[in-house]
Design an enzyme around this catalytic site. Structure first.
Site, PDB file in Angstrom:
ATOM      1  N   CYS A  45      -3.593   9.068   3.394  1.00  0.00           N
ATOM      2  CA  CYS A  45      -3.090   9.174   2.015  1.00  0.00           C
ATOM      3  C   CYS A  45      -1.587   8.915   1.983  1.00  0.00           C
ATOM      4  O   CYS A  45      -0.794   9.635   2.598  1.00  0.00           O
ATOM      5  CB  CYS A  45      -3.404  10.562   1.458  1.00  0.00           C
ATOM      6  SG  CYS A  45      -2.638  10.857  -0.148  1.00  0.00           S
ATOM      7  N   CYS A  55       0.439  11.886   0.695  1.00  0.00           N
ATOM      8  CA  CYS A  55       0.570  12.936   1.715  1.00  0.00           C
ATOM      9  C   CYS A  55       1.685  12.565   2.690  1.00  0.00           C
ATOM     10  O   CYS A  55       2.472  13.429   3.109  1.00  0.00           O
ATOM     11  CB  CYS A  55      -0.740  13.128   2.476  1.00  0.00           C
ATOM     12  SG  CYS A  55      -1.988  14.086   1.588  1.00  0.00           S
ATOM     13  N   HIS A  70      -1.167  13.033  -9.160  1.00  0.00           N
ATOM     14  CA  HIS A  70       0.245  12.799  -9.479  1.00  0.00           C
ATOM     15  C   HIS A  70       0.406  12.670 -10.979  1.00  0.00           C
ATOM     16  O   HIS A  70      -0.501  12.230 -11.684  1.00  0.00           O
ATOM     17  CB  HIS A  70       0.772  11.543  -8.770  1.00  0.00           C
ATOM     18  CG  HIS A  70      -0.038  10.307  -9.007  1.00  0.00           C
ATOM     19  ND1 HIS A  70      -1.212  10.042  -8.318  1.00  0.00           N
ATOM     20  CD2 HIS A  70       0.133   9.277  -9.859  1.00  0.00           C
ATOM     21  CE1 HIS A  70      -1.706   8.888  -8.734  1.00  0.00           C
ATOM     22  NE2 HIS A  70      -0.919   8.403  -9.676  1.00  0.00           N
ATOM     23  N   HIS A 127      -3.171  18.102  -0.685  1.00  0.00           N
ATOM     24  CA  HIS A 127      -3.960  16.957  -1.126  1.00  0.00           C
ATOM     25  C   HIS A 127      -5.040  17.382  -2.119  1.00  0.00           C
ATOM     26  O   HIS A 127      -6.029  18.015  -1.745  1.00  0.00           O
ATOM     27  CB  HIS A 127      -4.604  16.229   0.057  1.00  0.00           C
ATOM     28  CG  HIS A 127      -5.312  14.970  -0.361  1.00  0.00           C
ATOM     29  ND1 HIS A 127      -4.634  13.793  -0.605  1.00  0.00           N
ATOM     30  CD2 HIS A 127      -6.615  14.725  -0.630  1.00  0.00           C
ATOM     31  CE1 HIS A 127      -5.507  12.868  -0.987  1.00  0.00           C
ATOM     32  NE2 HIS A 127      -6.721  13.411  -1.006  1.00  0.00           N
TER      33      HIS A 127
HETATM   34  P1  AMP Z   1      -1.677   5.517 -10.574  1.00  0.00           P
HETATM   35  O1  AMP Z   1      -1.987   4.098 -10.931  1.00  0.00           O
HETATM   36  O2  AMP Z   1      -1.648   6.448 -11.729  1.00  0.00           O
HETATM   37  O3  AMP Z   1      -2.550   5.988  -9.435  1.00  0.00           O
HETATM   38  O4  AMP Z   1      -0.173   5.505 -10.083  1.00  0.00           O
HETATM   39  C1  AMP Z   1       0.211   5.278  -8.769  1.00  0.00           C
HETATM   40  C2  AMP Z   1       1.680   4.944  -8.811  1.00  0.00           C
HETATM   41  O5  AMP Z   1       2.188   5.067  -7.511  1.00  0.00           O
HETATM   42  C3  AMP Z   1       1.996   3.540  -9.291  1.00  0.00           C
HETATM   43  O6  AMP Z   1       2.843   3.616 -10.447  1.00  0.00           O
HETATM   44  C4  AMP Z   1       2.711   2.907  -8.100  1.00  0.00           C
HETATM   45  O7  AMP Z   1       3.760   2.059  -8.489  1.00  0.00           O
HETATM   46  C5  AMP Z   1       3.216   4.119  -7.354  1.00  0.00           C
HETATM   47  N1  AMP Z   1       3.393   3.969  -5.925  1.00  0.00           N
HETATM   48  C6  AMP Z   1       2.510   3.498  -5.018  1.00  0.00           C
HETATM   49  N2  AMP Z   1       3.027   3.575  -3.777  1.00  0.00           N
HETATM   50  C7  AMP Z   1       4.261   4.112  -3.910  1.00  0.00           C
HETATM   51  C8  AMP Z   1       5.307   4.456  -2.986  1.00  0.00           C
HETATM   52  N3  AMP Z   1       5.186   4.246  -1.670  1.00  0.00           N
HETATM   53  N4  AMP Z   1       6.456   4.988  -3.486  1.00  0.00           N
HETATM   54  C9  AMP Z   1       6.594   5.198  -4.807  1.00  0.00           C
HETATM   55  N5  AMP Z   1       5.645   4.913  -5.720  1.00  0.00           N
HETATM   56  C10 AMP Z   1       4.506   4.373  -5.280  1.00  0.00           C
END
Ligand code: AMP
Length: 117
Positions: free
Chosen positions: A4, A7, A99, A46
Site C-alpha cells: 500500500c 502505508c 483518505h 490501514h
Molecule cells: P482517489 O482517486 O480518491 O483514490 O485519490 C488518490 C489520490 O492520491 C490522487 O489524487 C492521486 O493524485 C494521489 N496520489 C497517488 N499517489 C500519491 C503520492 N505518492 N503522493 C501524493 N499523492 C498521491
C-alpha cells in the site's frame, strides 16, 4: 499493508510533502493537485475505504476531521474548502487506503459530476 503506497508514505518509506503528522494521521500534498491547495489526510492504520469504517476504527475518522479543521486555518482556507472521499469503483477510488481530499483556494463546482446523457 506491504503493497500500500499510503502505508509507505505514513511510515516514511517513500517521500511525500507532509503538512501535518501525529500518532494517528498524516496529511500531505497530493501529487496531482486539483486546486491550489490539495492535501490528503489519511489514517496511519490501514483502512481500505470508507466502506470499511466500523465502530472499532471510526475514532480516527473524527480525528481526521479535527485535523482538517486545524489545517484549513493554517493553509488559509478561511473562504471555504471542500472535503472529498472517493469510495470504491463507482466512487473512482484509485488508492485503496482511506483518505480525505482537502481542496481549497478556488471556487468549486456543484454538482461535482456531469449529468447523465
Ligand atoms: P482517489 O482517486 O480518491 O483514490 O485519490 C488518490 C489520490 O492520491 C490522487 O489524487 C492521486 O493524485 C494521489 N496520489 C497517488 N499517489 C500519491 C503520492 N505518492 N503522493 C501524493 N499523492 C498521491
Amino acid at each position: 499493508m506491504a503493497d500500500c503506497i499510503f502505508c509507505k508514505i505514513a511510515a516514511g518509506e517513500i517521500p511525500s510533502h507532509k503538512v501535518y503528522e501525529d500518532g494517528q494521521v498524516v496529511a500531505f500534498h497530493d501529487l496531482d493537485p486539483q486546486a491550489p491547495v490539495h492535501v490528503l489526510v489519511i489514517p496511519k492504520a490501514h483502512i481500505p475505504s470508507a466502506a470499511e469504517i466500523t465502530a472499532e476504527n471510526s475514532g480516527v475518522v473524527a480525528h481526521i476531521f479535527e485535523v482538517i479543521a486545524k489545517l484549513s486555518g493554517e493553509l488559509g482556507l478561511e473562504n471555504g474548502f471542500r472535503v472529498i472521499n472517493n469510495c470504491g469503483a463507482d466512487g473512482m477510488q484509485s488508492v485503496q487506503h482511506l483518505h480525505f481530499h482537502l481542496l481549497g483556494k478556488r471556487k468549486m463546482g456543484w454538482p461535482p459530476f456531469p449529468a447523465e446523457a
